[in-house]
Write an enzyme that holds these catalytic residues in place. Structure first.
Site, PDB file in Angstrom:
ATOM      1  N   LYS A  48       0.834  -1.209   0.000  1.00  0.00           N
ATOM      2  CA  LYS A  48       0.000   0.000   0.000  1.00  0.00           C
ATOM      3  C   LYS A  48       0.868   1.257   0.000  1.00  0.00           C
ATOM      4  O   LYS A  48       0.662   2.175  -0.794  1.00  0.00           O
ATOM      5  CB  LYS A  48      -0.939   0.002   1.226  1.00  0.00           C
ATOM      6  CG  LYS A  48      -2.091  -0.977   1.074  1.00  0.00           C
ATOM      7  CD  LYS A  48      -2.872  -1.201   2.349  1.00  0.00           C
ATOM      8  CE  LYS A  48      -3.858  -2.352   2.126  1.00  0.00           C
ATOM      9  NZ  LYS A  48      -4.555  -2.819   3.305  1.00  0.00           N
ATOM     10  N   GLN A  92      -5.320  -1.628   9.737  1.00  0.00           N
ATOM     11  CA  GLN A  92      -5.064  -2.891   9.049  1.00  0.00           C
ATOM     12  C   GLN A  92      -5.569  -4.069   9.898  1.00  0.00           C
ATOM     13  O   GLN A  92      -5.239  -4.188  11.074  1.00  0.00           O
ATOM     14  CB  GLN A  92      -3.558  -3.026   8.792  1.00  0.00           C
ATOM     15  CG  GLN A  92      -3.164  -4.251   7.992  1.00  0.00           C
ATOM     16  CD  GLN A  92      -3.598  -4.192   6.531  1.00  0.00           C
ATOM     17  OE1 GLN A  92      -3.496  -3.161   5.875  1.00  0.00           O
ATOM     18  NE2 GLN A  92      -4.098  -5.306   6.013  1.00  0.00           N
ATOM     19  N   ASP A 117     -11.323   2.490   3.770  1.00  0.00           N
ATOM     20  CA  ASP A 117     -11.531   1.056   3.551  1.00  0.00           C
ATOM     21  C   ASP A 117     -13.011   0.792   3.263  1.00  0.00           C
ATOM     22  O   ASP A 117     -13.358  -0.280   2.757  1.00  0.00           O
ATOM     23  CB  ASP A 117     -11.120   0.259   4.803  1.00  0.00           C
ATOM     24  CG  ASP A 117      -9.833  -0.527   4.599  1.00  0.00           C
ATOM     25  OD1 ASP A 117      -9.455  -0.744   3.432  1.00  0.00           O
ATOM     26  OD2 ASP A 117      -9.219  -0.920   5.607  1.00  0.00           O
TER      27      ASP A 117
END
Ligand code: NAP
Length: 283
Positions: A48, A92, A117
């Site tokens: 990422k 995460q 997200d």
């Protein structure tokens, strides 16, 4: 005839290229919060941040100790919510064992405007309305839709079967396909006669995490197969689909690795830019 190989890299590169001008103009910032040292998470985070660097997107990696308390994690989230310089952030997953029961609380604490997200109830709920309200869709389903678009595979009127019903992949993907006019069947671990259902799919999407569970006899001749699953078998990555055998009957298929994977990161970066634009227009 060999099937069309639906490679994710060219789709991701094309999407990222199209975002560069907005990144330069809007100068957004993406933050990744990592808790603990899960090796798979380390690798996803590296990808990422590398992609952020490649397109000139400002980014920050907040690495918290495995022993962090829920209160401390919530404090970090609160600070990121308040920090005007931070456009969007992700926590995460998976979290370390002790924090796992608190994942819903953690996701709920993220400001929906910064939830790039797209895992929070507000952004997921909006997706139910129509394509126009898919402002911050979860990155993986969004990447699948982008792959179908790039390779000019129409969705409308097709029977799409989604195997897997998680809140971050299966369910939002089913909604996105439905929003685009597909007839959608969603399967889960309790589904009876799975093969009978998957054989009806014009577009078969698998998001389970069970290596090679989709065999040749479970797929219709000429179907499009999107393999989202990722498992490690003897040190090698494997998808949910028995790629070699299934390739003999389908018209198009994503490989693992190299299919959906690269799209997930590109879609996350797109969400960060969308978030910035929406924040600016709300000011
Ligand atoms: P998850 O939360 O574990 O969900 C798995 C789903 O599969 C569940 O809904 C489960 O049903 C269903 N399932 C399990 N066994 C089944 C069976 N025999 N038949 C039908 N359905 C079955 O996983 P996830 O987060 O959605 O991820 C799914 C896979 O995608 C994983 O391999 C993950 O690593 C991969 N993934 C890849 C990317 C990428 O960028 N390529 C991104 C995200 C995830 P129940 O609900 O009934 O338990």
């Amino acid at each position: 005839m060999s099937p069309l190989l639906l490679l994710g890299r060219p789709v991701a590169d094309s999407l990222l290229e199209s975002l560069k001008a907005d990144i330069k103009k809007l100068d957004p910032k993406l933050v990744v919060v990592q808790v603990g040292d899960d090796p798979a998470s380390e690798s996803y985070i590296r990808q990422k941040l590398k992609s952020c660097e490649a397109v000139g997107l400002r980014n920050e990696h907040r690495h918290l100790s495995e022993k962090v308390t829920l209160e401390e994690l919530m404090q970090t989230i609160g600070e990121l919510n308040e920090n005007a310089d931070v456009t969007g952030f992700i926590v995460q997953l998976p979290l370390p064992k002790a924090l796992q029961p608190h994942v819903p609380e953690v996701i709920r604490a993220i400001d929906p405007k910064k939830d790039i997200d797209g895992f929070g109830a507000y952004n997921l709920g909006k997706m139910f309305l129509s394509v126009e309200f898919e402002h911050l869709p979860p990155a993986t389903p969004s990447g699948v839709i982008e792959i179908l678009k790039f390779y000019k595979i129409s969705i409308e009127g097709k029977h799409a079967v989604v195997v897997g019903r998680s809140n971050i992949v299966g369910k939002p993907l089913a909604i996105m396909l439905l929003n685009r006019g597909a007839t959608v069947t969603v399967c889960n671990s309790k589904t009876k006669n799975l093969a009978e259902i998957t054989r009806q799919a014009d577009i078969l999407c698998c998001a389970v995490g069970s290596p090679k569970m989709i065999t040749k006899n479970m797929v219709k001749q000429g179907a499009v197969v999107i393999d989202i699953g990722v498992s490690r078998v003897d040190g090698k990555l494997s998808g949910d689909v028995d790629f070699e055998a299934v390739s003999e009957v389908v018209s198009a298929i994503t490989p693992v690795p190299g299919g959906v994977g690269p799209m997930t990161v590109a879609s996350l970066i797109r969400n960060c830019i969308t978030a910035k634009k929406r924040q600016l227009s709300a000011e």
